[in-house]
Scaffold this motif. Sequence first.
Motif, PDB file in Angstrom:
ATOM      1  N   LYS A 116       0.832  -1.206   0.000  1.00 39.80           N
ATOM      2  CA  LYS A 116       0.000   0.000   0.000  1.00 39.80           C
ATOM      3  C   LYS A 116       0.867   1.257   0.000  1.00 39.80           C
TER       4      LYS A 116
ATOM      5  N   GLU B  13      -6.295   7.988  -9.644  1.00 39.51           N
ATOM      6  CA  GLU B  13      -6.592   6.758  -8.909  1.00 39.51           C
ATOM      7  C   GLU B  13      -5.557   5.665  -9.147  1.00 39.51           C
TER       8      GLU B  13
ATOM      9  N   GLU C 153      -4.827   3.493  -6.036  1.00 41.64           N
ATOM     10  CA  GLU C 153      -5.993   2.666  -5.700  1.00 41.64           C
ATOM     11  C   GLU C 153      -6.131   1.500  -6.669  1.00 41.64           C
TER      12      GLU C 153
ATOM     13  N   ASP D 183      -6.022  -2.381  -5.663  1.00 37.92           N
ATOM     14  CA  ASP D 183      -7.160  -3.241  -6.006  1.00 37.92           C
ATOM     15  C   ASP D 183      -6.689  -4.509  -6.717  1.00 37.92           C
TER      16      ASP D 183
END
Length: 329
Positions: free
Chosen positions: A133, A149, A152, A156
């Motif tokens: 992360k 994004e 993210e 994902d």
Amino acid sequence: MMKSLAIVGFGISFFSFGGETPAKMSQTDYVSMWSNVAVEHMLTYRIPASITLAQGLLESGNGNSPLATEANNHFGIKCSDWTGEKIYFDDDAKGECFRKYPTATESYNDHSLFLTKKPRYAALFQFPVDDYKSWAKGLKKAGYATHPEYAEKLIDLIERLKLYEYDDKTAPQNNGTELLANNAKETSKTKTKETNVNKSASSMKIDESCLKYQNHILKENKNDVKFIIARKGDTYYKIAKEYELAMWQMYKYNDFVDKKDLLEPGDIVYIEPKRNRARSKGATFVATKDITLIEISQAEGIKLKKLVKMNGYTSEKVTVQKGQKILLR
């Protein structure tokens, strides 16, 4: 220098080439093909394997984007500081220059060097190798991509495909400081060389024999299938290069299974297809201990699927109990 997401590779829905965007490789196929390379690079450069795989998936559209298929560029890296072949695609601007590689493996190599040598990515190596992360957010912050994004989307992919499991494969213990320090000193190489010249020859003498790669000894089992015995530090990738095989061949010949990217000393590795059955009529295998069907397949040189069928199993993930007999023909 790459400062956008390289829309060329950001999922095929973001880039169209001639109106054709058929997906030829699935995400699962892509991970199977490149996971061992990502793990090897993690051990060498301390870049999380999950991050490498997620970026490769995202930037290359699972290996199906025009940039990936025409230029073997799986990470959308542009031409800054590049002296190799080039290719041009529309990205943030029209006709932008991207790096072109002779093979996709070279793209993976360049991606690792790109992250380790660029000062703006140095902060990433302060994060633990299993902290995907922080790495994802750090890549976005450092300007690897401009898509809002980006982090993210990487996270994902990693969580949905469980790519974080590859970060557990003998992650290096050091914090990568030495690697970064060496890369940061590239501009002072001349001074370093001058200093080294003054060192005595005896202090700089190296046993060159230890630097040479020793080829494996090729063996052949009783079913006439060629194989080698893995040594410490071996991977399917290294062996594939030695015998000039494609990764899909290594996986197919050895009935590749989960969590077996890294080889252990003593592992049998086939470099040609295993047999459908044993040569001798009535051949059987009697387990002297609890053993998996894949281990029997590797020991006997018989395809796993054939063993499953011959012995009436419904799954390849079978543990054979001590004393149990397995048909080989």
